[in-house]
Design an enzyme around this catalytic site. Structure first.
Site, PDB file in Angstrom:
ATOM      1  N   SER A   1       0.826  -1.202   0.000  1.00 35.81           N
ATOM      2  CA  SER A   1       0.000   0.000   0.000  1.00 35.81           C
ATOM      3  C   SER A   1       0.868   1.264   0.000  1.00 35.81           C
ATOM      4  CB  SER A   1      -0.966  -0.055   1.195  1.00 35.81           C
ATOM      5  OG  SER A   1      -2.045   0.819   1.004  1.00 35.81           O
TER       6      SER A   1
ATOM      7  N   ASP B   1      -6.016  -3.968  -2.149  1.00 33.74           N
ATOM      8  CA  ASP B   1      -4.914  -3.616  -1.245  1.00 33.74           C
ATOM      9  C   ASP B   1      -4.231  -4.857  -0.675  1.00 33.74           C
ATOM     10  OD1 ASP B   1      -3.625  -2.737   1.380  1.00 33.74           O
ATOM     11  OD2 ASP B   1      -4.336  -0.814   0.626  1.00 33.74           O
TER      12      ASP B   1
END
Length: 353
Positions: free
Chosen positions: A58, A210
């Site tokens: 991320s 993610d």
């Protein structure tokens, strides 16, 4: 081989010139990634430190890609400059976002967005309208920012460090780790794709969210693909909170933290288990690697920040976190760094198990 911060190679053990190699594991956490920016900024100044590999997720993946490219084309000074420019450009892009701290927030130094008029509306909207409806053209301002900050073709052809970015396969639920020769803007965006904000990122016919759901960050690539046995985890999400959350925002925030720490906790349990087997002679150390784990964090600070602040890309807030990151790295260098190459400075049993 590890890499000096200027890109030259050193052996994976302590070298004759006193340079110590490490691997970095960078967590994700939105704007809180500016804390890791500060950590990296300080580590890049350290002559006695070399980076062999980076595993990241991320916001950590963005930091990792920017650092690796800057290091590859400009050495450690280039990496520091690239990170600084990237985060300042994030703040510039955020000026056009409706999610801005209120004047009262700025005056009081409240870095969350809870008192911003737009945040409650935005939060409610993401719970009833998907990004496929709210953003049908799939516009992501981070794409242009990444593509203008990194020459991904050059990074794929010869990164100065081993690079591993994690994303979650939406269909299978498995972690996908992109190696340095697979790094692209899509790979970075996949690693940072929050499903309530952005459409899943498609790469080679698969769709990704993610990476924090399955690896925040994934440590195993550093074990299998790197010679160095020292891993420094740069924590963003607090593991421990002293109080039980009672309000709805507090509960959602804690759920977020627990979810995005869970994969790391499981890996640390496995590392601790294998380390114990090696130490008591049950496993041969020639077959398995005894890992030395370290951590840089600012738990007492991060505990004061709610989930809303992860969307706060106001420059003052980013610089605030950067300063905390630098101070945390400075404290780690002054203390635990002396033990790198010798032993773990994190008690896995106490912290993660």
């Amino acid at each position: 081989m590890a890499e000096h911060l200027d890109g030259t190679q050193v052996a994976a053990g302590n070298s004759g010139d006193g340079v110590k190699p490490i691997n970095l594991a960078l967590q994700g956490g939105g704007a809180h990634g500016a804390f890791a920016w500060g950590v990296l900024d300080r580590l890049l100044e350290e002559d006695g430190l070399a980076i062999e590999g980076i595993s990241a997720t991320s916001a950590g993946a963005m930091n990792a890609a920017i650092l690796a490219y800057g290091l590859t084309v400009g050495g450690r000074a280039g990496a520091r400059q690239a990170l600084d420019l990237f985060w300042r450009r994030i703040a510039q892009v955020a000026l056009f976002s409706p999610l801005q701290p209120s004047p009262w927030d700025r005056f009081t130094g409240n870095y969350g967005l809870e008192t911003s008029i737009a945040f409650p509306l935005f939060d409610a909207l993401t719970r009833i309208v998907s990004p496929y409806q709210s953003n049908p053209l799939n516009f992501n301002p981070l794409r242009q920012l990444l593509e203008s900050s990194v020459d991904f073709a050059a990074l794929r052809s010869g990164s100065a460090v081993k690079l591993f970015l994690s994303a979650t396969n939406v269909r299978t639920g498995k972690v996908r780790v992109f190696g340095a020769d697979e790094i692209s803007a899509d790979a970075v965006l996949a690693s940072a794709c929050l499903p309530f904000l952005y459409q899943a990122v498609e790469i080679d016919g698969e769709h990704y969210w993610d990476g924090g759901y399955m690896g925040n960050p994934a440590v195993f690539p550093l074990i299998y693909e790197c010679e160095c046995a020292d891993v420094v985890v740069v924590h963003i999400n607090p593991i421990y909170r002293p109080d039980v959350p009672t309000t709805a925002p507090e509960i959602m925030n804690r759920i977020n933290e627990i979810s995005f720490n869970s994969s790391l906790m499981r890996e640390m349990r496995a590392i601790g288990f294998v380390n114990r087997l090696i130490e008591n002679g049950t496993l041969c150390s020639n077959d398995m690697k005894l890992m030395r784990m370290h951590a840089i964090d600012a738990e007492s600070v991060m505990q004061t920040l709610g989930v809303a602040s992860k969307l706060n890309a106001d420059l003052d807030f980013l610089l605030h976190l950067h300063a905390i990151g630098r101070a945390s790295a400075e404290a780690w260098l002054a203390g635990a760094f002396a033990e790198v190459g010798r032993r773990s400075t994190v008690d896995l049993q106490d912290r993660y198990l």
